[in-house]
Design a protein around this motif. Structure first.
Motif, PDB file in Angstrom:
ATOM      1  N   LYS A  41      -1.160  -9.473 -15.180  1.00 15.71           N
ATOM      2  CA  LYS A  41       0.169  -9.732 -14.612  1.00 15.71           C
ATOM      3  C   LYS A  41       1.226  -8.818 -15.202  1.00 15.71           C
ATOM      4  O   LYS A  41       1.245  -8.589 -16.401  1.00 15.71           O
ATOM      5  N   VAL A  42       2.100  -8.307 -14.350  1.00 12.45           N
ATOM      6  CA  VAL A  42       3.139  -7.405 -14.842  1.00 12.45           C
ATOM      7  C   VAL A  42       4.439  -8.176 -15.093  1.00 12.45           C
ATOM      8  O   VAL A  42       4.799  -9.050 -14.310  1.00 12.45           O
ATOM      9  N   PRO A  43       5.145  -7.864 -16.179  1.00 16.56           N
ATOM     10  CA  PRO A  43       6.385  -8.576 -16.479  1.00 16.56           C
ATOM     11  C   PRO A  43       7.594  -8.081 -15.680  1.00 16.56           C
ATOM     12  O   PRO A  43       8.588  -8.779 -15.560  1.00 16.56           O
ATOM     13  N   ALA A  44       7.500  -6.849 -15.141  1.00 15.01           N
ATOM     14  CA  ALA A  44       8.642  -6.291 -14.403  1.00 15.01           C
ATOM     15  C   ALA A  44       8.178  -5.212 -13.435  1.00 15.01           C
ATOM     16  O   ALA A  44       7.127  -4.597 -13.620  1.00 15.01           O
ATOM     17  N   LEU A  45       8.996  -4.990 -12.400  1.00 14.91           N
ATOM     18  CA  LEU A  45       8.784  -3.892 -11.458  1.00 14.91           C
ATOM     19  C   LEU A  45       9.930  -2.909 -11.670  1.00 14.91           C
ATOM     20  O   LEU A  45      11.105  -3.295 -11.572  1.00 14.91           O
ATOM     21  N   ILE A  46       9.600  -1.658 -11.977  1.00 14.39           N
ATOM     22  CA  ILE A  46      10.606  -0.638 -12.287  1.00 14.39           C
ATOM     23  C   ILE A  46      10.463   0.484 -11.255  1.00 14.39           C
ATOM     24  O   ILE A  46       9.388   1.068 -11.103  1.00 14.39           O
ATOM     25  N   VAL A  47      11.549   0.749 -10.524  1.00 13.38           N
ATOM     26  CA  VAL A  47      11.445   1.542  -9.294  1.00 13.38           C
ATOM     27  C   VAL A  47      12.301   2.812  -9.340  1.00 13.38           C
ATOM     28  O   VAL A  47      13.465   2.786  -9.752  1.00 13.38           O
ATOM     29  N   PHE A  48      11.690   3.909  -8.878  1.00  9.71           N
ATOM     30  CA  PHE A  48      12.376   5.202  -8.747  1.00  9.71           C
ATOM     31  C   PHE A  48      12.179   5.689  -7.320  1.00  9.71           C
ATOM     32  O   PHE A  48      11.133   5.458  -6.722  1.00  9.71           O
ATOM     33  N   GLY A  49      13.185   6.376  -6.764  1.00  7.97           N
ATOM     34  CA  GLY A  49      12.962   6.917  -5.427  1.00  7.97           C
ATOM     35  C   GLY A  49      14.204   7.092  -4.587  1.00  7.97           C
ATOM     36  O   GLY A  49      15.305   7.326  -5.105  1.00  7.97           O
ATOM     37  N   ASP A  50      14.002   6.946  -3.266  1.00 14.66           N
ATOM     38  CA  ASP A  50      15.042   7.248  -2.283  1.00 14.66           C
ATOM     39  C   ASP A  50      15.438   5.982  -1.529  1.00 14.66           C
ATOM     40  O   ASP A  50      15.260   4.872  -2.024  1.00 14.66           O
ATOM     41  N   SER A  51      15.933   6.139  -0.289  1.00 19.12           N
ATOM     42  CA  SER A  51      16.446   4.987   0.472  1.00 19.12           C
ATOM     43  C   SER A  51      15.373   3.962   0.807  1.00 19.12           C
ATOM     44  O   SER A  51      15.689   2.820   1.118  1.00 19.12           O
ATOM     45  N   SER A  52      14.101   4.347   0.746  1.00 21.17           N
ATOM     46  CA  SER A  52      13.040   3.381   1.026  1.00 21.17           C
ATOM     47  C   SER A  52      13.015   2.266  -0.024  1.00 21.17           C
ATOM     48  O   SER A  52      12.515   1.183   0.235  1.00 21.17           O
ATOM     49  N   VAL A  53      13.589   2.550  -1.220  1.00 18.03           N
ATOM     50  CA  VAL A  53      13.569   1.565  -2.321  1.00 18.03           C
ATOM     51  C   VAL A  53      14.919   1.437  -3.041  1.00 18.03           C
ATOM     52  O   VAL A  53      15.007   0.847  -4.115  1.00 18.03           O
TER      53      VAL A  53
END
Length: 366
Positions: A41-53
């Motif tokens: 299980k992951v404790p967090a979702l960390i997101v990089f990117g463009d308008s899709s996210v």
């Protein structure tokens, strides 16, 4: 004891043994399921990117690449435009929910949130950005290198909030997601003469893959171990590209789709290569191409009616402020449309893509 009594007693003994066996079986299923769950299980979702996210980071920088106004967000929780380029939630919101984290991933620059919110999920993404710094310059948005700087800052805040040891554990166990690349081609390479005069499409793909590889190595150096690298959609089938493909009868642009497939192949190879180079990394390639292509080709299978134009305004070329100006013409039921504006999917499409990626690619992290 008569024969009936003996039969009853025997039956009871069998039943007792059977129930006991079942309970032991259920117990071990429960134990093994929980061992598997807690280990991965992951404790967090960390997101990089463009308008899709991007969940609204662009609301807080001087750019026209924004969507914090109606009709955006009309089907979002409370009907609020948040800066997400959709009528509702985006894929990373659904992925966070599938991981049991939260329903929405907040934008790092949004002052409503703080490190306690970000400790279970955050997005540094910026609409209209790309791998290439020249792409982010087009509409003055947050380049990828700046997103990495924010991530560094985030890690320092996390250490102050959770303590150094716990913060390092959160980082190493968190799922880091990257979703970008479309703008490098459609907003930059095929629109502005600079890059296309210096590179063939294949050479430009290689240039971007090099940047993606370096970025993943930088994440790894900062402690990230679980990473999902996102691929390109069939970008020749976006309503904007179909609208401008007059010669091709407003069908998908095959050359753009070929580039997307070729680039995705190179990203897939990159993940295999980095697995060899970086000990302990769990790097997967999340490819939205085929599921979105399937939705576009066979919309009725998914409950859609319209694939070639979008819901907002005329659906042919509008996105951002143009959707706001054409709000009165927007469709009444976005669930019948694959695309929300000329560049971005509806919430329903986002959910289908997110479910597909979770089940087909992200299961090792669940």
């Amino acid at each position: 004891m008569d024969i009936r009594g003996l039969m009853r007693k025997t039956a009871c003994m069998h039943l007792h043994v059977h129930v006991h066996s079942m309970l032991v079986f259920v117990f071990w299923v429960f134990v093994l399921a929980n061992i598997g769950g807690t280990a991965a299980k992951v404790p967090a979702l960390i997101v990089f990117g463009d308008s899709s996210v991007d969940a609204g980071n662009n609301n807080y920088i001087p750019t026209i690449a924004r969507s914090n106004f109606v009709p955006y967000g009309r089907d979002f929780d409370g009907g609020k435009p948040t800066g997400r380029f959709s009528n509702g939630r985006i894929p990373t919101d659904f992925i966070a929910e599938a991981f049991g984290l939260k329903k929405f991933i907040p934008a790092y620059l949004d002052p409503k949130y703080n490190i306690s919110d970000f400790s279970t999920g955050v997005t540094f993404a910026s609409a209209a950005t790309g791998y290439d710094n020249e792409t982010s310059d087009v509409l003055s948005v947050i380049p990828l290198w700046k997103q990495l700087e924010y991530y560094n800052e985030y890690q320092n805040k996390l250490k102050a909030y959770a303590g150094e040891i716990k913060a390092k554990e959160i980082i190493s166990e968190s799922l880091h997601m990257m979703s970008l690349g479309t703008n490098d081609f459609l907003e930059n390479y095929y629109t502005i003469p600079g890059r296309s005069s210096r590179y063939t499409p294949g050479e430009y793909e290689n240039f971007l893959v090099g940047i993606a590889g370096n970025f993943i190595k930088q994440l790894y150096a900062l402690g990230a171990r679980k990473i999902s690298l996102g691929g390109l959609p069939p970008m020749g089938c976006l309503p904007l590209e179909r609208t401008t493909n007059v010669v091709g009868g407003n069908d998908c642009v095959p050359s753009y789709n070929r580039v997307a497939l070729e680039f995705n192949g190179k990203l897939k190879n990159l993940t295999l290569q980095l697995h060899q180079e970086l000990p302990g990394i769990k790097l997967v390639f999340s490819n939205p191409y085929y599921i979105l292509q399937q939705i576009i080709r066979k919309p009725s299978l998914y409950g859609f009616d319209v694939t070639s134009v979008a819901c907002c305004a005329t659906g042919m070329f509008e996105m951002g402020y143009a959707c706001n100006r054409g709000v009165m013409f927007s469709c009444s039921d976005a669930n019948k449309y694959v695309f929300w504006d000329s560049f971005h999917p509806t919430e329903k499409t986002n959910q289908i893509i997110a479910n597909y990626v979770v089940k087909r690619v992200l299961t090792p992290f669940l």
